[in-house]
Design an enzyme around this catalytic site. Sequence first.
Site, mmCIF file in Angstrom:
data_model
loop_
_atom_site.group_PDB
_atom_site.id
_atom_site.type_symbol
_atom_site.label_atom_id
_atom_site.label_comp_id
_atom_site.label_asym_id
_atom_site.label_seq_id
_atom_site.Cartn_x
_atom_site.Cartn_y
_atom_site.Cartn_z
ATOM 1 N N HIS A 170 6.321 -2.118 -8.568
ATOM 2 C CA HIS A 170 4.930 -1.886 -8.948
ATOM 3 C C HIS A 170 4.761 -0.483 -9.528
ATOM 4 C CE1 HIS A 170 4.051 -5.445 -6.489
ATOM 5 N NE2 HIS A 170 2.882 -5.482 -7.095
ATOM 6 N N LYS A 174 0.253 2.245 -6.523
ATOM 7 C CA LYS A 174 0.083 1.255 -5.454
ATOM 8 C C LYS A 174 0.331 1.923 -4.113
ATOM 9 C CE LYS A 174 1.447 -3.366 -3.944
ATOM 10 N NZ LYS A 174 0.029 -3.753 -3.749
#
Length: 281
Positions: A170, A174
């Site tokens: 990600h 995040k």
Amino acid sequence: MINLSSTISIPVVVAGALGKMGSQVVKTIVAANDCQLVGAIDTSKNKEGIDIGLELGLKEQEINITADFEGCLCQVSQLSAESGPAILVDFTHPRAAYEHTRISIAYGVYPVIGTTGLIPEQLVSLVELSKKASIGGALIPNFSIGMVLLQQAAAAAARFYDFAELTELHHNYKIDAPSGTCIKTAELIEELDKSFNLQEVDEYESLAGCRGGKRESGLRIHSVRLPGLMAHQQVIFGAPGETYTLRHDTISRSAYMPGVMLAIRKVRKLQSLVYGLERLL
């Protein structure tokens, strides 16, 4: 007071309305012919009272941004009975998701929660609360149809393989790791109630954590956080002489919108909270 259009539509309030996911949801709701945006919640500084449509480059929506989560839900809970109960779509913060869901259920607003990071005990508590209130809801780690297909394929493949590792990648903004999506994938694989990755050698790590996080089932999860990434996941199964790899890549947040709309359209038919988009397919 919010006024619904004369045509019966699904009233939706979006929490995290100015975030990357929330703003995409707002635009999708505004464009849908069977939904009506009735609330926009966001805690961004100096945005209180601004029309959400104008802020996002749309036409004026007559819905002002508010930071008052409970006040907004209280207001939308009193909408015309003709439209049916309102729905909350929440893309906020892991620390807020649990309380937001509880408040939503308490006000009779059906929650669709895209925020990940809830622990299993919180999920159990929310399911019990929703059952008592007979309020449907959906906690969705990932709204991508493609990801649901990957998860189903991984669960099927796990019947034939005893070695498997999961990697999720990600963007570096995040907060939680591993991702809720990857945890959900592992849980689906683990429904077989078997052990994975039987240790063949006396393994050790010269750098702590380099082999990833190990679940009770033996599955290992690796998390990568880098700028340039969005949301990616792969599951690698291994057996003598072969590997089998499943991978899903999210290129744009628009990939999540069909799943969001599916949840919005189905959640009011539920009598309790469900976990995972596959429960709605």
